[in-house]
Structure formats: C-alpha cells, structure tokens
Scaffold this motif. Structure first.
Motif, PDB file in Angstrom:
ATOM      1  N   ASP B  58       0.923  -0.279   0.209  1.00  0.00           N
ATOM      2  CA  ASP B  58       0.005  -0.141  -0.653  1.00  0.00           C
ATOM      3  C   ASP B  58       0.830   1.658  -0.034  1.00  0.00           C
ATOM      4  OD1 ASP B  58      -2.531  -1.291   2.368  1.00  0.00           O
ATOM      5  OD2 ASP B  58      -2.149  -1.307  -0.050  1.00  0.00           O
ATOM      6  N   ILE B  59       1.883   1.372   0.813  1.00  0.00           N
ATOM      7  CA  ILE B  59       2.979   2.605   1.234  1.00  0.00           C
ATOM      8  C   ILE B  59       3.213   2.892  -0.637  1.00  0.00           C
ATOM      9  CG2 ILE B  59       5.260   3.301   1.576  1.00  0.00           C
ATOM     10  CD1 ILE B  59       4.063   1.368   4.443  1.00  0.00           C
ATOM     11  N   GLN B  60       3.904   1.505  -0.641  1.00  0.00           N
ATOM     12  CA  GLN B  60       4.404   1.459  -2.652  1.00  0.00           C
ATOM     13  C   GLN B  60       3.708   2.049  -3.309  1.00  0.00           C
ATOM     14  OE1 GLN B  60       6.618  -1.926  -3.958  1.00  0.00           O
ATOM     15  NE2 GLN B  60       8.516  -0.874  -3.553  1.00  0.00           N
ATOM     16  N   GLN B  61       2.511   1.660  -2.964  1.00  0.00           N
ATOM     17  CA  GLN B  61       1.437   2.039  -4.747  1.00  0.00           C
ATOM     18  C   GLN B  61       1.222   3.677  -4.300  1.00  0.00           C
ATOM     19  OE1 GLN B  61      -1.563  -0.614  -4.196  1.00  0.00           O
ATOM     20  NE2 GLN B  61      -0.522  -1.949  -6.033  1.00  0.00           N
ATOM     21  N   HIS B  62       0.775   4.370  -3.019  1.00  0.00           N
ATOM     22  CA  HIS B  62       0.694   5.901  -2.386  1.00  0.00           C
ATOM     23  C   HIS B  62       2.252   6.383  -3.486  1.00  0.00           C
ATOM     24  CE1 HIS B  62      -0.317   8.868  -0.870  1.00  0.00           C
ATOM     25  NE2 HIS B  62       0.650   9.222   0.025  1.00  0.00           N
ATOM     26  N   VAL B  63       3.431   5.901  -2.958  1.00  0.00           N
ATOM     27  CA  VAL B  63       4.575   6.962  -3.602  1.00  0.00           C
ATOM     28  C   VAL B  63       4.556   6.560  -4.512  1.00  0.00           C
ATOM     29  CG1 VAL B  63       6.816   6.782  -3.355  1.00  0.00           C
ATOM     30  CG2 VAL B  63       5.945   5.970  -1.472  1.00  0.00           C
ATOM     31  N   GLN B  64       4.271   5.850  -5.399  1.00  0.00           N
ATOM     32  CA  GLN B  64       4.213   5.729  -7.294  1.00  0.00           C
ATOM     33  C   GLN B  64       2.817   5.903  -7.675  1.00  0.00           C
ATOM     34  OE1 GLN B  64       3.529   2.060  -7.943  1.00  0.00           O
ATOM     35  NE2 GLN B  64       5.702   1.405  -8.033  1.00  0.00           N
ATOM     36  N   SER B  65       1.873   6.901  -6.885  1.00  0.00           N
ATOM     37  CA  SER B  65       0.875   7.697  -7.080  1.00  0.00           C
ATOM     38  C   SER B  65       1.540   8.953  -6.867  1.00  0.00           C
ATOM     39  CB  SER B  65      -0.758   7.302  -6.578  1.00  0.00           C
ATOM     40  OG  SER B  65      -0.438   7.905  -5.468  1.00  0.00           O
ATOM     41  N   ALA B  66       2.187   9.412  -6.179  1.00  0.00           N
ATOM     42  CA  ALA B  66       2.627  10.434  -5.874  1.00  0.00           C
ATOM     43  C   ALA B  66       3.362  11.151  -7.140  1.00  0.00           C
ATOM     44  CB  ALA B  66       2.778  10.911  -4.805  1.00  0.00           C
ATOM     45  N   CYS B  67       4.143  10.441  -7.752  1.00  0.00           N
ATOM     46  CA  CYS B  67       4.804  10.752  -8.870  1.00  0.00           C
ATOM     47  C   CYS B  67       6.348  11.054  -8.399  1.00  0.00           C
ATOM     48  CB  CYS B  67       4.100  11.281  -9.709  1.00  0.00           C
ATOM     49  SG  CYS B  67       3.775  10.944 -11.365  1.00  0.00           S
ATOM     50  N   ASN B  68       6.889  10.201  -8.681  1.00  0.00           N
ATOM     51  CA  ASN B  68       8.384  10.737  -7.997  1.00  0.00           C
ATOM     52  C   ASN B  68       9.191  10.881  -9.479  1.00  0.00           C
ATOM     53  OD1 ASN B  68       8.073  11.014  -5.482  1.00  0.00           O
ATOM     54  ND2 ASN B  68       8.219   9.109  -4.822  1.00  0.00           N
ATOM     55  N   SER B  72      18.667  12.495 -10.495  1.00  0.00           N
ATOM     56  CA  SER B  72      20.443  11.880 -10.735  1.00  0.00           C
ATOM     57  C   SER B  72      19.929  10.745  -9.562  1.00  0.00           C
ATOM     58  CB  SER B  72      21.206  13.568  -9.666  1.00  0.00           C
ATOM     59  OG  SER B  72      20.456  13.925  -8.309  1.00  0.00           O
ATOM     60  N   ASP B  73      21.628  10.622  -9.077  1.00  0.00           N
ATOM     61  CA  ASP B  73      21.729   9.335  -8.577  1.00  0.00           C
ATOM     62  C   ASP B  73      20.605   9.008  -6.667  1.00  0.00           C
ATOM     63  OD1 ASP B  73      22.815   8.303 -10.749  1.00  0.00           O
ATOM     64  OD2 ASP B  73      24.920   8.744  -9.342  1.00  0.00           O
ATOM     65  N   HIS B  74      21.117  10.832  -6.713  1.00  0.00           N
ATOM     66  CA  HIS B  74      19.730  11.322  -5.205  1.00  0.00           C
ATOM     67  C   HIS B  74      19.373  12.273  -5.312  1.00  0.00           C
ATOM     68  CE1 HIS B  74      23.980  13.331  -5.378  1.00  0.00           C
ATOM     69  NE2 HIS B  74      23.345  14.191  -5.294  1.00  0.00           N
ATOM     70  N   GLU B  75      18.605  12.681  -6.056  1.00  0.00           N
ATOM     71  CA  GLU B  75      17.829  13.312  -6.322  1.00  0.00           C
ATOM     72  C   GLU B  75      16.460  12.791  -6.881  1.00  0.00           C
ATOM     73  OE1 GLU B  75      19.489  17.702  -6.505  1.00  0.00           O
ATOM     74  OE2 GLU B  75      20.590  16.561  -7.471  1.00  0.00           O
ATOM     75  N   VAL B  76      15.068  13.388  -6.017  1.00  0.00           N
ATOM     76  CA  VAL B  76      14.104  12.789  -6.584  1.00  0.00           C
ATOM     77  C   VAL B  76      13.044  13.652  -6.530  1.00  0.00           C
ATOM     78  CG1 VAL B  76      11.894  11.170  -6.545  1.00  0.00           C
ATOM     79  CG2 VAL B  76      14.918  10.419  -6.274  1.00  0.00           C
ATOM     80  N   ILE B  77      12.510  14.270  -7.502  1.00  0.00           N
ATOM     81  CA  ILE B  77      11.287  15.225  -7.265  1.00  0.00           C
ATOM     82  C   ILE B  77       9.790  15.034  -6.904  1.00  0.00           C
ATOM     83  CG2 ILE B  77      10.170  17.705  -8.681  1.00  0.00           C
ATOM     84  CD1 ILE B  77      12.385  17.494 -10.475  1.00  0.00           C
ATOM     85  N   GLU B  88       5.498  13.250 -16.317  1.00  0.00           N
ATOM     86  CA  GLU B  88       6.124  12.150 -17.221  1.00  0.00           C
ATOM     87  C   GLU B  88       6.410  12.586 -18.424  1.00  0.00           C
ATOM     88  OE1 GLU B  88       1.866   9.263 -17.282  1.00  0.00           O
ATOM     89  OE2 GLU B  88       2.042  10.663 -18.505  1.00  0.00           O
ATOM     90  N   GLU B  89       6.709  14.172 -18.807  1.00  0.00           N
ATOM     91  CA  GLU B  89       7.433  14.477 -19.813  1.00  0.00           C
ATOM     92  C   GLU B  89       9.288  14.927 -19.767  1.00  0.00           C
ATOM     93  OE1 GLU B  89       6.806  15.239 -22.728  1.00  0.00           O
ATOM     94  OE2 GLU B  89       8.696  16.572 -23.182  1.00  0.00           O
ATOM     95  N   ILE B  90       8.851  14.982 -18.042  1.00  0.00           N
ATOM     96  CA  ILE B  90      10.258  14.909 -17.347  1.00  0.00           C
ATOM     97  C   ILE B  90      11.121  13.907 -18.100  1.00  0.00           C
ATOM     98  CG2 ILE B  90      11.626  15.663 -15.220  1.00  0.00           C
ATOM     99  CD1 ILE B  90       9.723  18.052 -14.806  1.00  0.00           C
ATOM    100  N   GLU B  91      10.423  12.365 -17.821  1.00  0.00           N
ATOM    101  CA  GLU B  91      10.760  11.449 -17.701  1.00  0.00           C
ATOM    102  C   GLU B  91      10.955  11.280 -18.575  1.00  0.00           C
ATOM    103  OE1 GLU B  91      11.157   9.571 -14.739  1.00  0.00           O
ATOM    104  OE2 GLU B  91      12.441   8.073 -16.167  1.00  0.00           O
ATOM    105  N   ARG B 118      18.727  21.641 -13.778  1.00  0.00           N
ATOM    106  CA  ARG B 118      18.264  23.181 -13.618  1.00  0.00           C
ATOM    107  C   ARG B 118      16.898  23.733 -14.206  1.00  0.00           C
ATOM    108  NH1 ARG B 118      22.916  25.750 -14.975  1.00  0.00           N
ATOM    109  NH2 ARG B 118      21.972  26.664 -16.777  1.00  0.00           N
ATOM    110  N   ALA B 119      16.529  22.846 -15.294  1.00  0.00           N
ATOM    111  CA  ALA B 119      15.525  23.437 -16.372  1.00  0.00           C
ATOM    112  C   ALA B 119      14.408  22.802 -15.687  1.00  0.00           C
ATOM    113  CB  ALA B 119      15.885  22.574 -17.890  1.00  0.00           C
ATOM    114  N   VAL B 120      14.217  21.448 -15.668  1.00  0.00           N
ATOM    115  CA  VAL B 120      13.790  20.784 -14.712  1.00  0.00           C
ATOM    116  C   VAL B 120      13.289  20.931 -13.046  1.00  0.00           C
ATOM    117  CG1 VAL B 120      14.021  18.183 -16.150  1.00  0.00           C
ATOM    118  CG2 VAL B 120      14.597  18.429 -14.325  1.00  0.00           C
ATOM    119  N   VAL B 121      13.523  21.549 -12.683  1.00  0.00           N
ATOM    120  CA  VAL B 121      13.629  21.898 -11.382  1.00  0.00           C
ATOM    121  C   VAL B 121      13.318  22.809 -11.435  1.00  0.00           C
ATOM    122  CG1 VAL B 121      14.597  22.422  -8.873  1.00  0.00           C
ATOM    123  CG2 VAL B 121      15.833  20.766 -10.123  1.00  0.00           C
TER     124      VAL B 121
END
Lengths: 121, 210
Positions: B58-68, B72-77, B88-91, B118-121
């Motif tokens: 449930d937790i994993q599905q919730h995180v996925q629905s929030a769209c991460n 970079s190797d250590h940064e997630v929006i 999706e466009e950023i991806e 810089r552009a996507v942030v």
C-alpha cells in the motif's frame, strides 16, 4: 557565378531538419531546428529547388533528414529576420535567413512551418 | 516462478525480504499440508507477515501515485497527481542526456546534466507553486534540447505559445517569449537559480487568457 536575385514574398524556402530535431510524439520540429549555422539559417529557394533536392544536398546522411517549408512573407514578418538569396556555384537556390534566432524568432518559426518530407522515425 | 522472481527483484530491499519470508512460510505451510493433509488455521506469524506485506505494498503504491521522478543518483522530484503529465514529460526528456558530441552530424556538443536538472527543477517548482497558490495546472510543455547546450521548454496550445530557453551557463538568466496568439506578447529573462523568481505571473497570464 549566379546572380543574386530578389525573392518574392509569395515564394517558399525549404529547410532541412535532422531527425534528432523532430519530435516524434507531436510531429513538430523542436525549436532548435530553427537555428543559425555559420551566422545564418541555411535554406533553399523553391524557384530552383525541390524538397527532395534540399534533403539530398547534405554531404552527411540524407536519410537522417526531413524537409519543411516556410513562406517568405511569414519569415520576413518575424522580428529582425531577413531573407537573402546567397547563391553558390554548386547551389543556385541557396538562401540565408539572417537575424538572431532568439526565443521569439525560434518559436515563431515553429508556428509557420509545413512539412514537405517528414524526418525518419 | 521465474516471472515471480523477476517481480520480486524489482521491489525495494525491505519488501523483497518480507516477500521472501512470506514465500518461505507458504512453503512450510504447503509442506505441512502435504505431510499431514490438514491445516485448520494459518499461524499467527503467517497472518502477521501477510498483513505487513500488504501494508508495504500500500505504501509503495501510494508513493508511486505521487509520481516521483529521479533527476540524479540521489535527487528525486515528487509531484502531486495533478502534475503527472509534467512528471511524464520530464521523464521522457531524459533522452537529452543520452546525446553524445556530434549528435546532429554537424558537430553539436552534448548536454550537461546540470543544465537539464536546472531546467526540470525550475519548471517543477513553478508548476507546483502555481498549483499551490492558484489551484491551476500549467499545461504540459515539451522539454527539448536547445542551441549551444541549452534546454528549451516549449508550450504550443490553442490559447498561447511560450518558449523558455535555459542556458548552459548557470549565471546567465533564461530567456523567454510568449504570446496569447492575439494581443498579448511577453518577452524577458528569468533567474532560474533563485527560487523567489519563478515568474508565476508569466504562466498565470498565459493560462488565463480568454
């Protein structure tokens, strides 16, 4: 050498577009397709060229390119853009679109184009 | 079984361990059934493990629905569901980072990941602030490679068009030009590094033209 001629507003220019500058999802050229190379955007005048000839004139790989057309009057209506016939010995139709290709120019070009040959997928 | 193993490998290490424990318990139960041929109730341990796995799924599905979107190797929006098209466009725009030098057969340089980040942030922060402050969702742009190592963020809708160019140099402001296709046109620069200068007015005007 060929004489330089005045290009009428009603004529058309052909611009070669590399496949990497074509958005395959939206089927439009990316804004970078409208950029200067060597101080101007190189096009071919339809008085002496066809879209196929424009595509095949590249010394690189013609199969990697598509060709779009721009009406001269529309090009001249874009801020700071001039259309100048610049014939070369081997290329009588060569025409430069001179003027800074800033965000205004590039986005306006992307609103007035028409595909003649779609770039490969 | 092979498919199941592949699916398990895609889970987080914590969940993987839980699933493996669960399978082990199932095998014990099966072995018990085979030998004694009667199992009245699953054990307490079996039920507890099953519940823990369900909670983690449930937790994993919730995180996925929030769209991460990993940038970079250590940064997630992280995006709220309303901004899924932008995520999706950023991806999709990660294709830019795959270009090598001479990607256009005419000597073009490859793109720096710092410019793309810089552009996507910038556009992510602008879209989230617009949503938070006004409840409006910015239309999905196209994020493309631009001239001289820059990144283009481009909108072309029935109501307006807009192009923002993020230069390769961090200390140079971004340029933009937009129009409502009628009377309003906007041209200027944006400091994409300062979070206080997101130029929400630009989006607000263009998204609200009649």
């Amino acid at each position: 050498m060929w004489e330089q001629e005045l290009i009428p507003d009603s004529d058309t220019l052909f611009l070669r577009v590399h496949k990497n500058n074509y958005n395959k999802e939206t089927h439009v050229p990316r804004p970078i397709a409208f950029d200067d190379h060597g101080g101007a955007m190189s096009t071919d005048w339809n008085k002496y060229s066809t879209p196929e000839e424009t595509r095949n004139r590249t010394p690189k790989k013609p199969d990697s390119y598509g060709v779009l057309s721009l009406i001269v009057k529309d090009v001249r209506s874009i801020h700071n853009q001039k259309v100048e016939h610049t014939p070369r010995l081997e290329n009588r139709d060569h025409t430069d679109v001179i003027g800074l290709k800033d965000t205004e120019a590039r986005i306006k070009f992307s609103e007035i184009f028409k595909w003649e040959i779609l770039p490969p997928q | 079984m092979e498919q199941l193993e592949q699916k398990i490998q895609k889970l987080s290490p914590e969940l993987q361990s839980e699933v493996e424990k669960f399978i082990e318990l199932l095998l014990v139960k099966r072995s018990h059934e085979d030998n004694i041929s009667l199992v009245k109730e699953p054990s307490v341990e079996y039920q507890t493990t099953q519940q823990r796995i369900q909670n983690q799924i449930d937790i994993q599905q919730h995180v996925q629905s929030a769209c991460n979107v990993s940038i970079s190797d250590h940064e997630v929006i992280s995006f709220p569901p309303a901004l899924t098209p932008l995520a999706e466009e950023i991806e999709h725009s990660k294709y830019i980072l795959e270009f090598e030098d001479n990607w256009d057969d005419e000597g073009a340089i490859k793109y720096e990941s710092a410019t793309w980040v810089r552009a996507v942030v910038y556009i992510s922060n602008a879209a989230k602030k617009m949503l938070d402050r006004t409840g409006k969702v910015i239309s999905k742009p196209t994020i493309s490679h631009g001239p001289q190592g820059s990144i283009d963020i481009h909108w072309s809708t029935d109501k307006y068009y807009l192009l923002i160019n993020i230069p390769m140099q961090e200390n140079v402001p971004a340029n933009f030009y937009g129009s409502d296709r009628k009377n309003i046109s906007l041209k200027g620069t944006i400091d994409t590094v300062s979070s206080d200068d997101l130029n929400l007015g630009l989006f607000f005007i263009l998204e609200n033209v009649q």
